[in-house]
Design a protein around this motif. Sequence first.
Motif, short mmCIF file in Angstrom:
data_model
loop_
_atom_site.label_atom_id
_atom_site.label_comp_id
_atom_site.label_asym_id
_atom_site.label_seq_id
_atom_site.Cartn_x
_atom_site.Cartn_y
_atom_site.Cartn_z
N PRO A 63 -6.92 -1.10 -1.63
CA PRO A 63 -5.84 -0.33 -0.99
C PRO A 63 -6.30 1.04 -0.46
CG PRO A 63 -5.45 -0.54 -3.35
CD PRO A 63 -6.58 -1.45 -3.02
N ALA A 117 0.84 -1.21 0.00
CA ALA A 117 0.00 0.00 0.00
C ALA A 117 0.87 1.26 0.00
CB ALA A 117 -0.93 0.00 1.21
N PHE A 158 -2.12 -4.97 -6.07
CA PHE A 158 -3.35 -5.36 -5.40
C PHE A 158 -4.30 -5.93 -6.44
CE2 PHE A 158 -1.96 -2.33 -2.12
CZ PHE A 158 -2.16 -3.12 -1.00
#
Length: 375
Positions: free
Chosen positions: A366, A314, A360
Motif C-alpha cells: 500500500p 489504501a 492488504f
Amino acid sequence: MEKPFVYGTAVFGENFTDRVNETKRLKMNFEAGVNTVLISPRRTGKTSLVYKAKEQVSDPEVKFVSMDIYDCRDEYEFYEKFASSVLLALATKVDQVVDLAKNFLSRVIPKISISPDPTSEISLSLGIGPSTPNPEQVLNLPEVIAQKRGIRIVVCIDEFQQVGEFDNSIEVQKKARGIWQLQKNVSYCLFGSKKHMMETIFKKRSMPFYQFGDMLELDPIPAEEWVPFIISRFETRFMRISPDLAAEVCNRVALYSSYVQQFAWNVMIEAEGEVRKEDVENGYEMLIRQNASYFRQQIAGLTAYQMNYIRALAAGIHTGFTTMEVMTRYRMGTKSNIAKIEKILQEKELIVKDNGQVEFADPVFPVWFKREYCK
Ligand SMILES: Nc1ncnc2c1ncn2[C@@H]1O[C@H](COP(=O)(O)OP(=O)(O)OP(=O)(O)O)[C@@H](O)[C@H]1O
Ligand SMILES: [Mg+2]
C-alpha cells in the motif's frame, strides 16, 4: 562470512529466530504421526519452520519425504512428483531407486538422471500418466514402504494449494484423503502460502480435506523477538542499532518475516558503525524500490473497478465496501461486483479478508501503491 540477514529463501541456524512453540508443536506432531496443515502468507517462514522441526526429530524410525508441488499442473504431474520424491527419499543408495520403483509400482518405467555436478540432485522420472500405474497405488506408496521397513514416514508437501488448481481437483482430493487417512505409518504435513486456496481446501465442511489435521496458522514473529535478533546480527558486524530503531525496522513492515530481514540488511548497507534514523529511512526507500517491479506485476491487468477497490482500501476503508456511499465514491460498479472483485484480489494475494475486515496482504504494497496511484 555468514550473512547477517537472509531473505527470500528458507533460513537456518543463526538466521532463524523464535518460533519456539510452533517448532515444538510441529516436532511433536511429526513424532506422534499427527497430520498437520500449516498456513501462513508467503515469505513468513513456513519452509524454514518445517526444516527446523524436522531437524529436531531424533527418532531414527521417523523418516521424512519432502516435495514442493508448485509446478504440478495436473494430477499426473502430482503423482509423478509424489512417487519420485518418496522413492528418492527412501532409497538408501542410488541403485535402490529403480528396484523400489519396480517392486512397489506396477508398469512404471523408471529413468534416473544424475548430473555430473555433485551438488545438484538426482532426478527420477517414472512416466506416470493416465494409464499407469493407478493413483491409489501411488498415494499408498509411502505406507507400503513404511510397513515393509518397520519405519514411520512424514510426508511434507509444500505449496499444497496447487492441488486446488487441477481440473478435477475435488476428485483428486477425495482420492488422496481417502487413502491417506487410513495409513497407519505415514503422516502428512501439508503447507502453502495461498491462504485463500488453502482455507478453501481445509476449512470448508464440504471439502474432502476438511479437518484433516492439526491446523497451524503462523502468527508474525513478535517485536520482542525481532529486536534482540536484529541487534545481535548487527553486532556480528561490529555495528550498533538501538532498540528503538530495531523496533522501527520490524514494526514498519508489520513484522513480516522476509521484509524484516531485507529491510534490516538494507539498513546495514546504509549505516556505518552506529545506525542513524536516516539510515533506517534510506533502507526503507530501498525496500520499496526493490519490490516495485513485483508489485507492478501483481496489479498488471487489473480492471478499473479492481484498481478502485484497492484505492478505497489504501484510503483506509476496511469494511462496508457494498455501502452506496463507498461504491459511488470509489466507482466500483454494482453491489454484486464487489464480491467478484474481492475474490480476484484474494486469489492474486493482494488482499486478505477475515471476519468481514479487509486488509492488504503485504504491508509494503500500500505504501508503494499510494505513491504511484493515489496522487
Ligand atoms: N524463524 C525465522 N527467523 C528469522 N527470519 C525468518 C524466519 N522465518 C522466515 N524468516 C524470513 O522469511 C523469509 C522466508 O522464509 P521461508 O522461505 O521459510 O517462508 P515461506 O513462508 O516458506 O515462504 P514462501 O511462501 O515463499 O514459500 C526468510 O528468508 C527469512 O528472511
Ligand atoms: Mg516456502
